[in-house]
Design an enzyme around this catalytic site. Structure first.
Site, PDB file in Angstrom:
ATOM      1  N   ASP A 133       0.864  -1.184   0.000  1.00 37.97           N
ATOM      2  CA  ASP A 133       0.000   0.000   0.000  1.00 37.97           C
ATOM      3  C   ASP A 133       0.903   1.238   0.000  1.00 37.97           C
ATOM      4  O   ASP A 133       1.687   1.438   0.927  1.00 37.97           O
ATOM      5  CB  ASP A 133      -0.902  -0.003   1.231  1.00 37.97           C
ATOM      6  CG  ASP A 133      -2.078   0.961   1.102  1.00 37.97           C
ATOM      7  OD1 ASP A 133      -2.083   1.760   0.146  1.00 37.97           O
ATOM      8  OD2 ASP A 133      -2.974   0.912   1.960  1.00 37.97           O
ATOM      9  N   ASP A 164      -2.990   2.311  -5.948  1.00 35.26           N
ATOM     10  CA  ASP A 164      -1.894   2.366  -4.982  1.00 35.26           C
ATOM     11  C   ASP A 164      -1.778   1.156  -4.074  1.00 35.26           C
ATOM     12  O   ASP A 164      -1.009   1.186  -3.115  1.00 35.26           O
ATOM     13  CB  ASP A 164      -2.016   3.628  -4.128  1.00 35.26           C
ATOM     14  CG  ASP A 164      -3.318   3.666  -3.333  1.00 35.26           C
ATOM     15  OD1 ASP A 164      -4.267   2.980  -3.722  1.00 35.26           O
ATOM     16  OD2 ASP A 164      -3.379   4.386  -2.319  1.00 35.26           O
ATOM     17  N   GLU A 165      -2.503   0.089  -4.343  1.00 33.41           N
ATOM     18  CA  GLU A 165      -2.344  -1.091  -3.496  1.00 33.41           C
ATOM     19  C   GLU A 165      -2.614  -2.365  -4.282  1.00 33.41           C
ATOM     20  O   GLU A 165      -3.358  -2.379  -5.258  1.00 33.41           O
ATOM     21  CB  GLU A 165      -3.244  -1.026  -2.264  1.00 33.41           C
ATOM     22  CG  GLU A 165      -4.724  -1.022  -2.553  1.00 33.41           C
ATOM     23  CD  GLU A 165      -5.553  -1.080  -1.269  1.00 33.41           C
ATOM     24  OE1 GLU A 165      -5.199  -1.859  -0.346  1.00 33.41           O
ATOM     25  OE2 GLU A 165      -6.556  -0.354  -1.201  1.00 33.41           O
TER      26      GLU A 165
END
Length: 458
Positions: free
Chosen positions: A11, A105-106
């Site tokens: 993350d 983003d993860e």
């Protein structure tokens, strides 16, 4: 179950805000809030400096301004975020073909499926295997920082559930490994909301039964949770409370739609309240849509009435969009057509017919799709009245370039003026200058790479 904690969850830390700080030297170490700047705007991401003031994602932007008035409030720049996301995902795919992106983003990664799988399989014991996982994760975090200038938090565990929990514990800029057999010890003290799928309504139902922690859920047993939450949900919550999660990491996830919904503890009968809830749901749906880097053409409203009958209404737009105002207005229009007599127990807003572009990309296409001259009304052939030139619209955070001063970004605009700070990701904090909004030497520009040379963002 796995014999090693070989699933990792990565993350990126405060991703949108971190990209803005990396791109704008004058904002480094200062509070930055990214999101919708209009009257109905909400916070998408807040930097850790802003979080100290109580600002968090999904908060109304007006509230964030009251809590942290000195922060830099910026509109999102997805043309800057997507290249960074693509680079990070490519680094993940270097260590395993099984990468399951959840958003820009993860992502989850299955290390056993990659080139280091044989080494993990040959580990003499669990301790050696865990050390290898930690080394791989640290190398990955170092590569991301070297290639992007950004930090990432990583959790490693034997399941997706625990890897996600571990990455939350690792934030910011950390690495946490949950060894096999440690799952219940880690989960037990956590509040029930720590488990995925437990929202506000479920939390309240559990609290009324005296179940406040994950350990309480495990001790309650499956039968009691099924009685409280229903068979499917109750069974799933009980399994998670024990740290059990056999879901595999699945690559190339291609969602057909993105949606959010809420079940209300008390049926809603007031139309104004229902419309407010629909508007909130539309905002949450847009945030998920943007986080996935997608847009959608069809807006869907879901309504479950007091008698458990479920209605769906949908409207297809002329082109894909991720504009919150457009999606919210469409959902509200659909809601106004639904009979709410007797009350509503569940509301949902979704977007389908997903695409990787938005309406802005369709402007040129729309020009080509116009009817030929002979099919237009006769007045179209008459000379058009002279129109004043359009005045450029500038928004905070926007990339620009000036013929004399070079690249910079917009700090703010109003009353016919626009203020620009001239700096690049690899320069010192730059100077601020003010221009007329229609200055011919000032124009919009694309984002600059975060790293000056030698790496993959150029």
């Amino acid at each position: 179950m796995r014999s090693l904690p070989s699933i990792i969850h990565l993350d990126m830390d405060a991703f949108f805000a971190a990209v803005e700080q990396a791109a704008k030297p004058s904002l480094r170490g200062k509070p930055v809030v990214v999101g919708g700047l209009g009257g109905r705007g909400v916070v998408s991401t807040a930097s850790y400096e802003a979080r100290r003031f109580g600002v968090h994602s999904a908060m109304p932007m007006a509230q964030a301004r009251r809590l942290c008035p000195n922060a830099a409030f910026l509109a999102g720049r997805f043309d800057a975020y997507r290249p960074v996301s693509e680079l990070v995902m490519s680094l993940l795919r270097e260590i395993s073909p099984l990468v399951e992106p959840l958003s820009l983003d993860e992502a989850f990664v299955d290390l056993e499926a990659g080139p280091y799988g044989p080494a993990l399989a040959q580990a003499r014991d669990a301790a050696e295997g865990a050390r290898l996982v930690l080394a791989l994760a640290e190398d990955l975090r170092a590569d991301i920082r070297r290639r992007t200038g950004l930090t990432a938090s990583v959790g490693a565990a034997g399941s997706k559930l625990m890897a996600k929990i571990a990455s939350e514990q690792a934030k910011p800029d950390g690495l946490v490994l949950v060894g096999l057999g440690q799952e219940r010890a880690v989960l037990g003290p956590m509040p029930v909301r720590a488990l995925p799928g437990i929202g506000p309504a479920t939390e309240q139902a559990l609290r009324r039964a005296g179940l406040n922690t994950v350990a309480d859920l495990a001790e309650a047993g499956e039968a009691e949770l099924v009685q409280l939450l229903g068979r499917a949900h109750g069974t799933g919550v009980h399994q998670m409370s024990l740290g059990l999660d056999e879901r595999p990491v699945v690559a190339e996830r291609d969602a057909k739609s993105i949606s959010v919904e809420d079940t209300f503890e008390v049926d809603l009968a007031d139309r104004d309240r229902i419309l407010r809830e629909v508007e909130v749901l539309a905002g949450r749906c847009v945030r998920r849509l943007r986080a996935a880097g997608r847009s959608g053409r069809t807006v869907v409203l879901k309504v479950r009435r007091f008698d458990f009958s479920t209605l769906t209404r949908s409207e297809t737009l002329r082109g894909p969009t991720d504009d919150e105002a457009v999606i919210a207005d469409t959902a509200l229009r659909l809601a106004s057509q639904v009979d709410i007599t007797g009350g509503v127990r569940l509301l949902g807003v979704g977007v389908s017919q997903l695409a990787d572009y938005t309406q802005e990309d369709l402007f040129a296409q729309a020009v080509h799709e116009q009817a030929p001259d002979e099919e237009r009304p006769a007045r179209a052939a008459e000379p058009a009245a002279a129109q004043p030139p359009a005045v450029p619209r500038w928004y905070p955070g926007q990339d620009v370039t000036h013929a004399q001063f070079g690249p910079g970004w917009v700090q703010g605009s109003g009353v016919g003026r626009v203020t620009v700070r001239f700096e690049t990701p690899w320069s010192a904090p730059g100077r601020v200058r003010t221009f007329a909004v229609d200055d011919q030497d000032l124009e919009a520009a694309g984002p600059l790479p975060l790293v000056e040379e030698g790496y993959g963002l150029e």
